[in-house]
Design an enzyme around this catalytic site. Sequence first.
Site, PDB file in Angstrom:
ATOM      1  N   GLY A 229      -0.065  -5.369   0.875  1.00  0.00           N
ATOM      2  CA  GLY A 229      -1.328  -5.425   0.156  1.00  0.00           C
ATOM      3  C   GLY A 229      -1.201  -6.055  -1.215  1.00  0.00           C
TER       4      GLY A 229
ATOM      5  CB  ALA B 282      -0.912   0.004   1.221  1.00  0.00           C
TER       6      ALA B 282
END
Length: 255
Positions: A105, A62
């Site tokens: 992520g 992320a």
Amino acid sequence: MENLTFEIMDHIGIAKVNRPKAFNALNRDVVKELEELVEIIQNNKAVAVLIIGSGDHFAAGADIKNMVDLNEEEAKAFSFSNTFSKLANLEIPTIAAIEGFALGGGLELALACDLRIASKTAKLGFPEIKLGIMPGAGGTIRGPRIIGAARAKELILLGEMIDADQAERIGLVNRVVEPEELNDTALEWARTLCKKSPISLKIAKATIEAGLDQADINEAMKIEEKNWAELFSTEDQKEGMKAFIEKRRPIYLGK
């Protein structure tokens, strides 16, 4: 779409994160576009298999710059968990083609896919613990289901990257290939899946997930038996078995 590319080739959908200057790091804009794409694919019978592809990097986690000052409520709103669950719940098979970094992520995005193929140059891991947080979009949940609790704890608690060969050894990825073979291998797998009965693929995928969710193995076996028997009410089952007997390729209609 500004942050994703998407094309359909012979019933195969191919999506790629398109933020090369940020190593394809994920932010809310990327994930919003991914969620919109998943909803489109859910309603598009022309797409039989989805590949989440990769450029130089699959997704380097992320975007930390977007996260550093979030409070608890803002963090909940920022989370990618709901979108990745929608991807995981697609009825069609999904393949992650992983090159370069698949971190945080990015790795959670890959874990939301059914199958994972990695380039030998890929690096995978959950570095969140080094930032004072933990995986929050499936890493602590899908990770143990895929590679077991001990291996998942090692990745998550130590926060170290592993290479593609080690990822294959622990079952984090299904196959490791040379970098120049990655996209062709993903397409080969996708074309193979496209030749199967769409109904049997859908039911098999759903049955695996239902079995994993069911703690009692006897109840899980009942789910499998029920779903297996129900396939005998489909035209695809009749076509598949007749084609086998007649020594010809089946023509599945998804009915």
